[in-house]
Design an enzyme around this catalytic site. Sequence first.
Site, PDB file in Angstrom:
ATOM      1  N   ASP A   1      -7.135  -1.397  -4.696  1.00 39.63           N
ATOM      2  CA  ASP A   1      -8.214  -0.999  -3.786  1.00 39.63           C
ATOM      3  C   ASP A   1      -9.091   0.083  -4.415  1.00 39.63           C
ATOM      4  OD1 ASP A   1      -7.158  -2.720  -1.891  1.00 39.63           O
ATOM      5  OD2 ASP A   1      -5.950  -1.160  -0.948  1.00 39.63           O
TER       6      ASP A   1
ATOM      7  N   ASP B   1       0.852  -1.190   0.000  1.00 39.99           N
ATOM      8  CA  ASP B   1       0.000   0.000   0.000  1.00 39.99           C
ATOM      9  C   ASP B   1       0.887   1.238   0.000  1.00 39.99           C
ATOM     10  OD1 ASP B   1      -2.348  -1.450   0.029  1.00 39.99           O
ATOM     11  OD2 ASP B   1      -2.533  -1.433   2.213  1.00 39.99           O
TER      12      ASP B   1
END
Length: 222
Positions: free
Chosen positions: A146, A130
């Site tokens: 995402d 991330d």
Amino acid sequence: MVRPAPTAKVSVRAIAALAFAAVVVVALDQGVKALVVANLPYGQVVPVLGDALQLLYVRNPGAAFSFAVNMTWVFSIVSTAVVVAIIVFARRIRSMWWAIVLGMLLGGALGNLLDRLFREPGFGRGHVVDFISTPWMMPAIYNIADSFICVSMVVFVLLVILGVNLDGTRALTAKQQRAADAAARSDAADGADSPRASRPVVAEPDPRAPREGRDVLGHDAT
């Protein structure tokens, strides 16, 4: 003998659009992640647009937005199930909108699933990369996959609300359904009340048959 109803043909265009969207999302997600791992310092904030957009490289063992960090293997199974379900339902898709939406969802699920399968610390337990931080919107860190998952779910809900089916047809609203039912009842009533429908059927006499009281040569029988 009752013959089975013919099955609808597979829409090659819809499947191609779904596959193209999925490949684009996976390639973009994995390519950007590779750049992040190679170039960004781990755990350090890199401002892009002040506090509105920041880059922060972290490894997430949980689900999207760092949820449930101790259940990595569970989300690996869930992601695999989502991928399989979309592939199975792909044969039923005729709508290009649905193809693109499910393609984005498939690409997002595959992007994070690849991290869980092949990144450290091991197969099925890998940590997802991330790196996107938007503190003004949410405290969590997320990635390209995402983002596409969230966008696809929003469009998914819109398509359901608008009544767009997988085959591209539109579902009737409650008002339209009532109007269609009323029209059907009206047509049925008009058909039952028409003179043609209510008039008894009388057999027409055969002109070749002899008339009553006359013989076959036309002379009076009396």
